[in-house]
Design a protein around this motif. Structure first.
Motif, PDB file in Angstrom:
ATOM      1  N   ALA A 204       0.834  -1.204   0.000  1.00  0.00           N
ATOM      2  CA  ALA A 204       0.000   0.000   0.000  1.00  0.00           C
ATOM      3  C   ALA A 204       0.866   1.251   0.000  1.00  0.00           C
ATOM      4  O   ALA A 204       0.590   2.210  -0.729  1.00  0.00           O
ATOM      5  CB  ALA A 204      -0.921  -0.006   1.221  1.00  0.00           C
ATOM      6  N   ALA A 205       1.921   1.251   0.808  1.00  0.00           N
ATOM      7  CA  ALA A 205       2.821   2.410   0.864  1.00  0.00           C
ATOM      8  C   ALA A 205       3.501   2.625  -0.486  1.00  0.00           C
ATOM      9  O   ALA A 205       3.664   3.758  -0.943  1.00  0.00           O
ATOM     10  CB  ALA A 205       3.859   2.215   1.968  1.00  0.00           C
ATOM     11  N   HIS A 206       3.904   1.531  -1.115  1.00  0.00           N
ATOM     12  CA  HIS A 206       4.541   1.629  -2.437  1.00  0.00           C
ATOM     13  C   HIS A 206       3.576   2.217  -3.471  1.00  0.00           C
ATOM     14  O   HIS A 206       3.964   3.074  -4.276  1.00  0.00           O
ATOM     15  CB  HIS A 206       4.997   0.244  -2.890  1.00  0.00           C
ATOM     16  CG  HIS A 206       5.536   0.215  -4.291  1.00  0.00           C
ATOM     17  ND1 HIS A 206       6.775   0.709  -4.621  1.00  0.00           N
ATOM     18  CD2 HIS A 206       4.977  -0.233  -5.455  1.00  0.00           C
ATOM     19  CE1 HIS A 206       6.971   0.563  -5.923  1.00  0.00           C
ATOM     20  NE2 HIS A 206       5.897  -0.002  -6.453  1.00  0.00           N
ATOM     21  N   CYS A 207       2.332   1.770  -3.444  1.00  0.00           N
ATOM     22  CA  CYS A 207       1.335   2.281  -4.386  1.00  0.00           C
ATOM     23  C   CYS A 207       1.088   3.773  -4.183  1.00  0.00           C
ATOM     24  O   CYS A 207       0.902   4.521  -5.151  1.00  0.00           O
ATOM     25  CB  CYS A 207       0.023   1.509  -4.240  1.00  0.00           C
ATOM     26  SG  CYS A 207       0.072  -0.159  -4.937  1.00  0.00           S
ATOM     27  N   VAL A 208       1.080   4.208  -2.924  1.00  0.00           N
ATOM     28  CA  VAL A 208       0.905   5.641  -2.639  1.00  0.00           C
ATOM     29  C   VAL A 208       2.068   6.432  -3.203  1.00  0.00           C
ATOM     30  O   VAL A 208       1.879   7.485  -3.833  1.00  0.00           O
ATOM     31  CB  VAL A 208       0.756   5.878  -1.121  1.00  0.00           C
ATOM     32  CG1 VAL A 208       0.896   7.362  -0.786  1.00  0.00           C
ATOM     33  CG2 VAL A 208      -0.596   5.364  -0.636  1.00  0.00           C
ATOM     34  N   ARG A 209       3.292   5.938  -2.990  1.00  0.00           N
ATOM     35  CA  ARG A 209       4.483   6.634  -3.519  1.00  0.00           C
ATOM     36  C   ARG A 209       4.429   6.715  -5.042  1.00  0.00           C
ATOM     37  O   ARG A 209       4.694   7.762  -5.626  1.00  0.00           O
ATOM     38  CB  ARG A 209       5.765   5.920  -3.091  1.00  0.00           C
ATOM     39  CG  ARG A 209       6.164   6.129  -1.646  1.00  0.00           C
ATOM     40  CD  ARG A 209       7.610   5.727  -1.407  1.00  0.00           C
ATOM     41  NE  ARG A 209       7.882   4.347  -1.810  1.00  0.00           N
ATOM     42  CZ  ARG A 209       7.696   3.288  -1.037  1.00  0.00           C
ATOM     43  NH1 ARG A 209       7.229   3.453   0.193  1.00  0.00           N
ATOM     44  NH2 ARG A 209       7.978   2.080  -1.471  1.00  0.00           N
ATOM     45  N   GLN A 210       4.072   5.628  -5.680  1.00  0.00           N
ATOM     46  CA  GLN A 210       3.983   5.609  -7.140  1.00  0.00           C
ATOM     47  C   GLN A 210       2.888   6.541  -7.639  1.00  0.00           C
ATOM     48  O   GLN A 210       3.051   7.234  -8.636  1.00  0.00           O
ATOM     49  CB  GLN A 210       3.709   4.180  -7.626  1.00  0.00           C
ATOM     50  CG  GLN A 210       4.882   3.238  -7.467  1.00  0.00           C
ATOM     51  CD  GLN A 210       6.057   3.646  -8.349  1.00  0.00           C
ATOM     52  OE1 GLN A 210       7.054   4.171  -7.869  1.00  0.00           O
ATOM     53  NE2 GLN A 210       5.922   3.415  -9.646  1.00  0.00           N
ATOM     54  N   HIS A 211       1.778   6.548  -6.931  1.00  0.00           N
ATOM     55  CA  HIS A 211       0.634   7.366  -7.333  1.00  0.00           C
ATOM     56  C   HIS A 211       0.975   8.850  -7.285  1.00  0.00           C
ATOM     57  O   HIS A 211       0.595   9.616  -8.174  1.00  0.00           O
ATOM     58  CB  HIS A 211      -0.541   7.071  -6.405  1.00  0.00           C
ATOM     59  CG  HIS A 211      -1.767   7.882  -6.694  1.00  0.00           C
ATOM     60  ND1 HIS A 211      -2.413   7.853  -7.904  1.00  0.00           N
ATOM     61  CD2 HIS A 211      -2.472   8.745  -5.924  1.00  0.00           C
ATOM     62  CE1 HIS A 211      -3.461   8.666  -7.871  1.00  0.00           C
ATOM     63  NE2 HIS A 211      -3.520   9.219  -6.683  1.00  0.00           N
ATOM     64  N   LEU A 212       1.704   9.273  -6.269  1.00  0.00           N
ATOM     65  CA  LEU A 212       2.048  10.686  -6.127  1.00  0.00           C
ATOM     66  C   LEU A 212       3.263  11.080  -6.958  1.00  0.00           C
ATOM     67  O   LEU A 212       3.438  12.264  -7.282  1.00  0.00           O
ATOM     68  CB  LEU A 212       2.304  11.018  -4.657  1.00  0.00           C
ATOM     69  CG  LEU A 212       1.061  10.960  -3.754  1.00  0.00           C
ATOM     70  CD1 LEU A 212       1.445  11.236  -2.306  1.00  0.00           C
ATOM     71  CD2 LEU A 212       0.013  11.957  -4.209  1.00  0.00           C
ATOM     72  N   SER A 213       4.085  10.127  -7.344  1.00  0.00           N
ATOM     73  CA  SER A 213       5.304  10.457  -8.068  1.00  0.00           C
ATOM     74  C   SER A 213       5.016  11.033  -9.449  1.00  0.00           C
ATOM     75  O   SER A 213       5.807  11.807  -9.980  1.00  0.00           O
ATOM     76  CB  SER A 213       6.196   9.220  -8.209  1.00  0.00           C
ATOM     77  OG  SER A 213       5.603   8.267  -9.084  1.00  0.00           O
ATOM     78  N   TRP A 214       3.873  10.699 -10.042  1.00  0.00           N
ATOM     79  CA  TRP A 214       3.577  11.199 -11.390  1.00  0.00           C
ATOM     80  C   TRP A 214       3.436  12.716 -11.402  1.00  0.00           C
ATOM     81  O   TRP A 214       3.706  13.351 -12.421  1.00  0.00           O
ATOM     82  CB  TRP A 214       2.310  10.554 -11.948  1.00  0.00           C
ATOM     83  CG  TRP A 214       1.034  10.937 -11.253  1.00  0.00           C
ATOM     84  CD1 TRP A 214       0.412  10.248 -10.265  1.00  0.00           C
ATOM     85  CD2 TRP A 214       0.223  12.090 -11.505  1.00  0.00           C
ATOM     86  NE1 TRP A 214      -0.724  10.905  -9.868  1.00  0.00           N
ATOM     87  CE2 TRP A 214      -0.875  12.029 -10.609  1.00  0.00           C
ATOM     88  CE3 TRP A 214       0.319  13.158 -12.380  1.00  0.00           C
ATOM     89  CZ2 TRP A 214      -1.859  13.010 -10.576  1.00  0.00           C
ATOM     90  CZ3 TRP A 214      -0.671  14.137 -12.344  1.00  0.00           C
ATOM     91  CH2 TRP A 214      -1.741  14.050 -11.455  1.00  0.00           C
TER      92      TRP A 214
END
Length: 224
Positions: A204-214
C-alpha cells in the motif's frame, strides 16, 4: 368543529452575509478554474455577479489574498495567482510525508474504511464518466483524506486539511492539461485499495508513492 391548531409561520431562509457569498463565489471559481491564473477580477464585476455592494467584495478579496489565491492591486482589482511548479512540488512533498505514514497506520484497515474507499472510487468513476472535473478532483482528494483520517493522528489530519484548496485546484489543472490522468488516477486508486484490503502495508505504501510520483514527473514536463 374545532379548528386545527395553527403552527408557526415558516421562517424565510436566512441568506449568508454578503462578504461570505462573495468569498465562496470567487473561491469556488478559482478552485475549479473558471477564474484561471492571470485573470484580473474587479470589484465592480464581482459586486454585479453576486448582487452585493463593493464593500463586502473588498472584505472577501482580502481574505482570499491571505489564503494565497489572489494578489490585490489598489484601484485595479485582484489578480488570480497561477499555480507554480514550486508550489506543486511543495504540496506533493508534504502529501508524500503524510500519506505514506497514514496508509501504514491505517493498515490493517477496518471494514468501515474499506467500504468508504470503495464508495469514493465508484463515485469518482461516475464523475469522470460525466466529465465533471471539479467533482472528480473532490472525490480524488476525499479518497486520500479518508485514509489520512483513519491514521488516528489529529495533528496530521489538520495539516492535511490545510492542503485541501491547493489539491483541488491542482487536480483540476492537471486533468485539463492531461485528460488521460483521470483514468490512470482511478486505476491507481483501485491498486491502493486492493493493497489495503489485502493488509499489505508495504504494498500500500509503495502504491501511494507511485501514485504521487507522477505529479513530480508532470512538473518536469514529462509523462509516465
Amino acid at each position: 368543529m374545532p379548528s386545527a391548531p395553527v403552527g408557526p409561520a415558516p421562517q424565510p431562509t436566512k441568506q449568508a452575509p454578503a462578504a461570505d457569498r462573495v468569498y465562496m463565489h470567487v473561491k469556488q471559481a478559482v478552485l475549479d478554474r473558471r477564474y484561471e491564473g492571470g485573470t484580473l477580477l474587479t470589484e465592480g464585476e464581482l459586486a454585479l455577479a453576486v448582487g452585493v455592494s463593493r464593500t463586502p467584495v473588498r472584505e472577501a478579496l482580502l481574505k482570499l489574498e491571505m489564503e494565497g489565491l489572489l494578489k490585490l492591486y489598489p484601484k485595479k482589482g485582484a489578480l488570480v495567482l497561477a499555480v507554480s511548479a514550486q508550489e506543486i512540488a511543495d504540496v506533493v512533498e508534504t502529501r508524500l510525508l503524510v500519506e505514506e505514514f497514514a496508509v501504514r497506520r491505517a493498515v490493517p484497515a477496518p471494514a468501515s474504511l474499506v467500504e468508504r474507499l470503495e464508495e469514493l472510487l465508484e463515485e469518482q468513476k461516475l464523475r469522470a464518466a460525466a466529465g465533471d472535473l471539479a467533482e472528480v478532483a473532490v472525490t480524488d482528494r476525499c479518497f486520500h483524506a479518508e485514509i489520512v483520517q483513519h491514521a488516528g493522528n489529529q495533528i496530521l489530519s489538520r495539516l492535511y486539511d490545510q492542503l485541501r484548496d491547493r489539491q483541488l485546484r491542482m487536480g483540476v489543472a492537471v486533468m485539463q492539461s492531461q485528460p488521460d490522468r483521470i483514468a490512470k488516477n482511478i486505476t491507481e486508486h483501485a491498486e491502493i485499495l486492493e493493497r489495503i484490503k489485502a493488509g499489505d502495508v508495504e504494498g500500500a505504501a509503495h502504491c501511494v508513492r507511485q501514485h504521487l510520483s507522477w505529479v513530480k514527473v508532470l512538473v518536469r514536463g514529462e509523462d509516465r
